[in-house]
Design a protein around this motif. Sequence first.
Motif, short mmCIF file in Angstrom:
data_model
loop_
_atom_site.label_atom_id
_atom_site.label_comp_id
_atom_site.label_asym_id
_atom_site.label_seq_id
_atom_site.Cartn_x
_atom_site.Cartn_y
_atom_site.Cartn_z
N GLN A 69 112.22 13.91 -11.66
CA GLN A 69 111.77 13.11 -12.79
C GLN A 69 111.13 13.98 -13.88
O GLN A 69 111.18 13.64 -15.05
N SER A 70 110.50 15.08 -13.47
CA SER A 70 109.83 15.93 -14.44
C SER A 70 110.73 17.06 -14.95
O SER A 70 110.35 17.83 -15.80
N ALA A 110 110.53 23.45 -17.17
CA ALA A 110 110.30 22.90 -15.83
C ALA A 110 111.51 23.14 -14.93
O ALA A 110 111.37 23.39 -13.73
#
Length: 340
Positions: free
Chosen positions: A22-23, A238
Motif C-alpha cells: 500500500q505504501s 519507497a
Amino acid sequence: MKRRLVLASGLAAALPLPAPAQSLEKPKLTIAVGGKNLLYYLPLTVAEQLGYFKAEGLDVTIVDFAGGAKALQAVVGGSADVVSGAFEHTLNMQLKGQPMRAFVLQGLAPQIVLGINPKTLPNYKTPADLKGKKIGVSAPGSSTNIVANFVLAKAGLKPTDFSVIGVGAGNGAVAAMRAGQIDAISNLDPVITLLQRSGDLQIIADTRKPAEAEKVFGGPMPAGCLYAPVAFLDKYPATAQALANAIVRADKWIQQAGAGDIIKAVPESYLLGDRAVYVDAFLAARGALSPDGLIPEKGAETAYRALASIDPKMAAAKLDLKAVYTNEFAKKANAKYPKG
C-alpha cells in the motif's frame, strides 16, 4: 480449545495485516539481469526464491539477458525498470548523459576470471600472447569485456588488438571454450570452476577474492548491484527501499548459509549438471559477495580509474562520482534487518 482457536483466528483476521504494497509507489516492476544463473547475481536469486521481494510487498519480474550490457539496454529502452548489473555501468551512463545510480550492492569484487584455452594456446607465456586472438565474454560491452580490456591493457594490448566474442554465461560459454572456438575467456562462476576442473582453462587473472581484485584494480571494485535511472529512484523511493531491503536480507542470508542451503535455494538449471562444481564455485565466490549491501566509499573512484585506463573519453571526462551511487537505502535496510 476449538472455541479458543476460532476466537484467535477471528482476532487475527480482524487485526490489520502488514501491507507494505500500500505504501509502495510501484509494487509491480521488472528487473533486467545479464546471466541470472551466475554466482555474481546470487543475492538476486536468493531474494526471489526465498520470497524476500514478496515480503516487501513487491511483485518482481526478473528478465534474463545474455550479458549486462543487454540488461542495461532493456532499462534504457523502457522494457525494464531496474538493472541487476555491474557497478561500472553507472559511470558509463553518466558519461552518456543518462544518469543511473547504484543503490544496493550484491558483490564486493567482480568475481570475473580471465583465462586462456590450453588447447589453442599450448605455448602461452604472458597476456601479450593474446594479441590477435579470440576472447569470449558474456556479451560485448559487459563487465566481462571491460575486465578483459583492463587486464590486457596492462600487458600493452589495446581493445583493437584482439577479437571479442559474446558467448553468454552458461553452457554456451563452456562449449565454446571446449570446442576451441575461443582462445581465452572472461567469465564468472559456475562457468569458470567447471572449465577449471575439466582442465579447459588456465587462469591468468582472478577477481573472485576481494584482496586479489584490489591488487588488479588498485582499490575496492564494487561489482554486482541494483542500479536504476536517477529519475526512478526520485519518483519511487519507497519501492527502491523495498528492493534494497530484499537484497540486503539475501546478502546476509548467503553469508550464513551452507553449501547445501544454497543448492536448495537455486534452480536446478543453475548447477550446469554438476552440483559438486556449483558448491566449489559458491565457496570460491562467497568472499566476493557483499555482507551488507553497502557500496565502498572509494569504489566509484576505483571503477572510474579502471574505465579511464581503457577509454580516452572516460579519461577526459569530469564525472560526479558521488552521483553514481547511494548508501541511503542499504543503511535503512541494515537497520530494519540487522541480522538478515
